[in-house]
Design a protein around this motif. Structure first.
Motif, PDB file in Angstrom:
ATOM      1  N   CYS A 303       0.845  -1.194   0.000  1.00 43.78           N
ATOM      2  CA  CYS A 303       0.000   0.000   0.000  1.00 43.78           C
ATOM      3  C   CYS A 303       0.872   1.232   0.000  1.00 43.78           C
ATOM      4  N   LEU A 304       0.570   2.150  -0.891  1.00 36.93           N
ATOM      5  CA  LEU A 304       1.243   3.441  -0.916  1.00 36.93           C
ATOM      6  C   LEU A 304       0.183   4.516  -0.907  1.00 36.93           C
ATOM      7  N   TYR A 305       0.560   5.685  -0.439  1.00 37.24           N
ATOM      8  CA  TYR A 305      -0.443   6.698  -0.214  1.00 37.24           C
ATOM      9  C   TYR A 305      -0.320   7.865  -1.151  1.00 37.24           C
ATOM     10  N   SER A 306       0.438   7.680  -2.212  1.00 41.72           N
ATOM     11  CA  SER A 306       0.409   8.581  -3.340  1.00 41.72           C
ATOM     12  C   SER A 306       0.989   7.805  -4.483  1.00 41.72           C
ATOM     13  N   SER A 307       1.284   8.478  -5.602  1.00 39.01           N
ATOM     14  CA  SER A 307       1.590   7.663  -6.768  1.00 39.01           C
ATOM     15  C   SER A 307       2.599   8.260  -7.717  1.00 39.01           C
ATOM     16  N   SER A 308       3.500   9.074  -7.255  1.00 38.88           N
ATOM     17  CA  SER A 308       4.427   9.703  -8.188  1.00 38.88           C
ATOM     18  C   SER A 308       5.649   8.853  -8.471  1.00 38.88           C
ATOM     19  N   SER A 309       5.757   7.699  -7.869  1.00 35.98           N
ATOM     20  CA  SER A 309       6.898   6.838  -8.130  1.00 35.98           C
ATOM     21  C   SER A 309       6.438   5.408  -8.338  1.00 35.98           C
ATOM     22  N   SER A 310       7.090   4.722  -9.247  1.00 38.02           N
ATOM     23  CA  SER A 310       6.754   3.331  -9.484  1.00 38.02           C
ATOM     24  C   SER A 310       7.832   2.399  -8.941  1.00 38.02           C
ATOM     25  N   HIS A 311       8.732   2.897  -8.124  1.00 40.18           N
ATOM     26  CA  HIS A 311       9.861   2.083  -7.694  1.00 40.18           C
ATOM     27  C   HIS A 311       9.866   1.826  -6.198  1.00 40.18           C
ATOM     28  N   LEU A 399      -5.906  11.693  -6.785  1.00 43.93           N
ATOM     29  CA  LEU A 399      -5.501  10.352  -6.383  1.00 43.93           C
ATOM     30  C   LEU A 399      -4.855  10.426  -5.001  1.00 43.93           C
ATOM     31  N   MET A 400      -5.411   9.691  -4.024  1.00 46.43           N
ATOM     32  CA  MET A 400      -4.931   9.762  -2.648  1.00 46.43           C
ATOM     33  C   MET A 400      -3.964   8.632  -2.305  1.00 46.43           C
ATOM     34  N   GLY A 401      -4.021   7.527  -3.049  1.00 46.99           N
ATOM     35  CA  GLY A 401      -3.104   6.429  -2.764  1.00 46.99           C
ATOM     36  C   GLY A 401      -3.443   5.218  -3.603  1.00 46.99           C
ATOM     37  N   TYR A 402      -2.680   4.144  -3.407  1.00 44.84           N
ATOM     38  CA  TYR A 402      -3.013   2.900  -4.097  1.00 44.84           C
ATOM     39  C   TYR A 402      -2.521   1.709  -3.295  1.00 44.84           C
ATOM     40  N   CYS A 403      -3.153   0.568  -3.511  1.00 42.60           N
ATOM     41  CA  CYS A 403      -2.792  -0.675  -2.846  1.00 42.60           C
ATOM     42  C   CYS A 403      -2.756  -1.804  -3.860  1.00 42.60           C
ATOM     43  N   SER A 404      -1.925  -2.797  -3.576  1.00 46.13           N
ATOM     44  CA  SER A 404      -1.873  -3.975  -4.430  1.00 46.13           C
ATOM     45  C   SER A 404      -1.787  -5.212  -3.554  1.00 46.13           C
ATOM     46  N   ASN A 405      -2.617  -6.208  -3.843  1.00 49.10           N
ATOM     47  CA  ASN A 405      -2.612  -7.465  -3.122  1.00 49.10           C
ATOM     48  C   ASN A 405      -2.515  -8.583  -4.139  1.00 49.10           C
ATOM     49  N   LYS A 406      -1.329  -9.164  -4.269  1.00 51.97           N
ATOM     50  CA  LYS A 406      -1.128 -10.178  -5.296  1.00 51.97           C
ATOM     51  C   LYS A 406      -1.942 -11.427  -5.010  1.00 51.97           C
ATOM     52  N   GLY A 407      -2.111 -11.745  -3.722  1.00 53.78           N
ATOM     53  CA  GLY A 407      -2.902 -12.903  -3.376  1.00 53.78           C
ATOM     54  C   GLY A 407      -4.351 -12.765  -3.786  1.00 53.78           C
ATOM     55  N   LEU A 412      -5.710  -1.569  -6.353  1.00 56.64           N
ATOM     56  CA  LEU A 412      -6.718  -0.591  -5.958  1.00 56.64           C
ATOM     57  C   LEU A 412      -6.145   0.814  -6.049  1.00 56.64           C
ATOM     58  N   LEU A 413      -6.883   1.708  -6.703  1.00 55.02           N
ATOM     59  CA  LEU A 413      -6.566   3.135  -6.716  1.00 55.02           C
ATOM     60  C   LEU A 413      -7.549   3.832  -5.793  1.00 55.02           C
ATOM     61  N   ILE A 414      -7.051   4.671  -4.906  1.00 49.89           N
ATOM     62  CA  ILE A 414      -7.885   5.315  -3.897  1.00 49.89           C
ATOM     63  C   ILE A 414      -8.006   6.799  -4.225  1.00 49.89           C
ATOM     64  N   TYR A 415      -9.243   7.242  -4.465  1.00 45.98           N
ATOM     65  CA  TYR A 415      -9.502   8.616  -4.880  1.00 45.98           C
ATOM     66  C   TYR A 415     -10.312   9.375  -3.829  1.00 45.98           C
ATOM     67  N   GLU A 416     -10.213  10.691  -3.931  1.00 45.48           N
ATOM     68  CA  GLU A 416     -11.144  11.551  -3.206  1.00 45.48           C
ATOM     69  C   GLU A 416     -12.560  11.259  -3.709  1.00 45.48           C
ATOM     70  N   TYR A 417     -13.482  11.107  -2.792  1.00 49.88           N
ATOM     71  CA  TYR A 417     -14.849  10.738  -3.162  1.00 49.88           C
ATOM     72  C   TYR A 417     -15.610  11.957  -3.678  1.00 49.88           C
TER      73      TYR A 417
END
Length: 642
Positions: A303-311, A399-407, A412-417
């Protein structure tokens, strides 16, 4: 007066003193032949944008420009301004773009600019500035052709949001290239050419994974280039006479006069033995760690809480921003009952969107995108993260954050509602409750302007520019104040004009039927004018209340042709263009309605070359909005006086 628009003419002479003390929100006088001082134009304290580029204005930049805290874009490039950059510009809290390139400015870059927290784009090229100063967190920094001397500041390595370009070329910089520059992992272009830099090229520079353009030519660099730099063209290192190694010539090898001494051999042997033991220990530890990693890989959650980096993983990407680092996969699953259909609020070009009311009281929108092999292998997921993670605008969804669950097989991309849903919901969908009313004309016109401002930002103020490629009414979302926010960037494409761009996005179809520009349907090549066409269709929707694929158009006619034929008619036939939910229109509104339709028809011209740019369309809509408000106020005054 709210707008002062004189751009792209051949006007000459000085600005009249009568402009002083006028309240102006937008000033656009670029591409003329005006000269003298701009002081008379700078007395307003309510500027949102100010552009006098490509003229012959001189004198110093007036300090009064710092009196407009809401000023977002300040363009003063390609004039003859002299003197220092005013320290008062640091008072402009909303400033996001500053362009003073191509002038004769002197002195240091004021430290006060670090107070402009939203400042992302600075172009100071081709001046006579003398010190770099503290510049805050930037996305783009252009400082070529100035008088900078001395060492490159180590602090440049702290500009971790720097992505588009760092350009320090054609200065008098000396000393070594600081290794800290290698920590700018998002940087796409680095130009340090035509300086007096010495020493070797630091190894961290070779490891800058996002770098697509490198120019270190014409310095005094020396030594052997790392193998990691061998893929760059020789031109990137030309003019450094004491630099060698691929892609330059081979380095000359000097023979040793005598072999190593007996004591040196003993020392070397001991070091080699210890190194071998250390490597064995390290290998065993790595093997154990790998087995543990494989064991838990199926249930891995990132889980990350923003998205300006892919590393990076598990770290804040915007530590000083408004991101709240408390999103958890478990909380999202609980709030949506494991992404149950009962929480679905929509779908985009690349995923399903859910509403999640989290336990801490915050409501967010969550977009689910299927996991494909690896977190960054999913192109739509990656594209939306890279696009939305680096742009900030009041009319673009946040965009407020994103999460990934490989299992779980999900990203998931998390946005302001956006609590008022989409424009499509309001125009085409029957309201779920009686509380939801239809949109009146003022709200629709406000939405049109907001959409245009968001698209204008993508096309003209982002570096590189961004093409959305899926503009439609269901992607225009409305917040609690009915402000428009353009969303769903899963199909967006960045245009990189400086070096080779990713052509993958031209090889598959993007967009929605009814909104796609005619040239894109057969060429699969998207441009800014393709977005303008789609925006024009949304404008027609706002006026007519009809879908682009409405059955009433018949088989031989589309929405654009339907408007073209009816707008020339009279009385009832012409009135068919206006949504019945808007009637009756008050005085002044009907004129505005048909003005918007005329703009929409310009945006949907068959030939892309005949369409206006998004900036031109935005300015036209703003004119309609301001004129409509003036007419409304005039009507009210007249009604009181009768």
């Amino acid at each position: 007066m709210e707008q002062f628009m004189l751009y792209n003419n051949s006007l000459e002479g000085n600005l009249p003193d009568t402009l002083a003390n006028m309240k102006i929100d937008q000033s656009e006088s670029s591409r003329n032949k005006l000269n003298g001082s701009i002081a008379a134009l700078c007395s307003s304290s309510s500027f949102l944008s100010f552009d006098v580029t490509d003229n012959a204005f001189d004198h110093e930049i007036p300090s009064q420009l710092g009196n407009s805290p809401s000023l977002e874009r300040l363009r003063l490039g390609n004039n003859q301004f002299t003197g220092p950059i005013p320290e008062t510009l640091g008072n402009i809290s909303e400033l996001s773009l500053l362009d003073v390139s191509g002038n004769s400015l002197t002195g240091p870059i004021p430290a006060e600019l670090s107070s402009c927290k939203k400042l992302a784009h600075i172009d100071l090229n081709n001046n006579f500035l003398s010190a770099l100063g503290k510049l805050g967190k930037l996305y783009e920094l252009r400082l070529s052709q100035n008088g900078f001397d001395g060492d490159i500041p180590f602090e440049l390595g702290q500009l971790q949001n720097l992505q588009s370009i760092l350009d320090l070329s054609y200065n008098n910089l000396s000393g070594q290239i600081p290794a800290s520059i290698g920590t700018l992992t998002k940087l796409e272009a680095l130009d340090l050419s035509h300086n007096q830099l010495v020493g070797e090229v630091p190894s961290p520079v070779a490891g800058m994974i996002s770098l697509g353009k490198l120019n270190l030519s014409y310095n005094n660099l020396q030594g052997k280039l790392s193998k990691q730099l061998s893929h760059w063209p020789a031109e990137a290192f030309a003019g450094n006479l004491h630099l060698c190694g691929s892609p330059l010539g081979k380095c000359s090898v000097r023979r040793q006069q005598s072999g190593p001494s007996e004591s040196a051999v003993v020392v070397i042997a001991a070091i080699c033995t210890l190194s071998a033991i250390a490597l064995l220990i390290f290998g065993a530890a790595s093997l154990l760690k790998h087995k543990q990693e494989v064991f838990r890989k199926a249930s891995e959650v990132n889980c990350l809480y923003s998205s300006s980096s892919s590393h990076a993983q598990r770290r804040l990407l915007f530590p000083n921003g408004s991101v709240k680092p408390d999103f958890k996969w478990k909380d999202i699953m609980e709030a949506t009952k494991n992404l149950s259909n009962e929480f679905v609020i929509g779908s985009g070009g690349s995923g399903i969107i859910y509403k999640a009311e989290l336990s801490m009281g915050e409501t967010v929108a969550v977009k689910k995108i299927l996991y494909k092999d690896d977190l960054m292998a999913n192109k739509s997921f990656t594209r939306e993260i890279k696009t939305l993670g680096r742009i900030r605008h009041r009319h673009l969804v946040k965009l407020m954050g994103y999460c990934s669950n490989k299992g779980a097989g999900s990203n998931l991309l998390i946005y302001e509602y956006m609590e008022n849903g989409s424009v499509w919901d309001w125009i085409h969908q029957q309201p779920a409750t009686s509380k939801k009313k239809s949109l009146d004309w003022e709200a629709r016109l406000k939405i049109a302007v907001g959409l245009a401002q968001g698209v204008e930002y993508l096309h003209h103020d982002c570096v590189p520019k961004i093409i959305h490629r899926d503009i439609k009414s269901s992607n225009v979302l409305l917040d609690s104040n009915m402000e428009a926010h353009l969303g769903d960037f899963g199909l967006a494409k960045a245009i990189n004009e400086n070096y080779e761009s990713n052509t993958e996005s031209n090889t598959w179809f993007a967009g929605s039927f009814g909104y796609i520009a005619p040239e894109y349907a057969y060429s699969l090549k998207a441009t800014e004018k393709s977005d303008v066409y789609s925006m024009g269709i949304v404008l027609i929707e706002l006026v007519s209340g009809k879908m682009p694929t409405d059955a009433s158009f018949g088989m031989e006619m589309d929405m654009v042709r339907w408007v073209e034929t009816h707008i020339e008619m009279q009385d009832s036939k012409r009135d068919e263009l206006i949504d019945s939910a808007l009637k009756p229109l008050i005085s002044g509104e009907e004129c505005a309605v048909f003005q918007v339709l005329e703009i929409a028809l310009q945006c949907t011209k068959t030939s892309p070359a005949e369409r206006p740019s998004s900036r031109q369309a935005c300015e036209q809509l703003l004119h309609v909005f301001n004129h409509r408000m003036a007419e409304f106020e005039k009507t009210n005054i007249d009604s009181y006086s009768t």
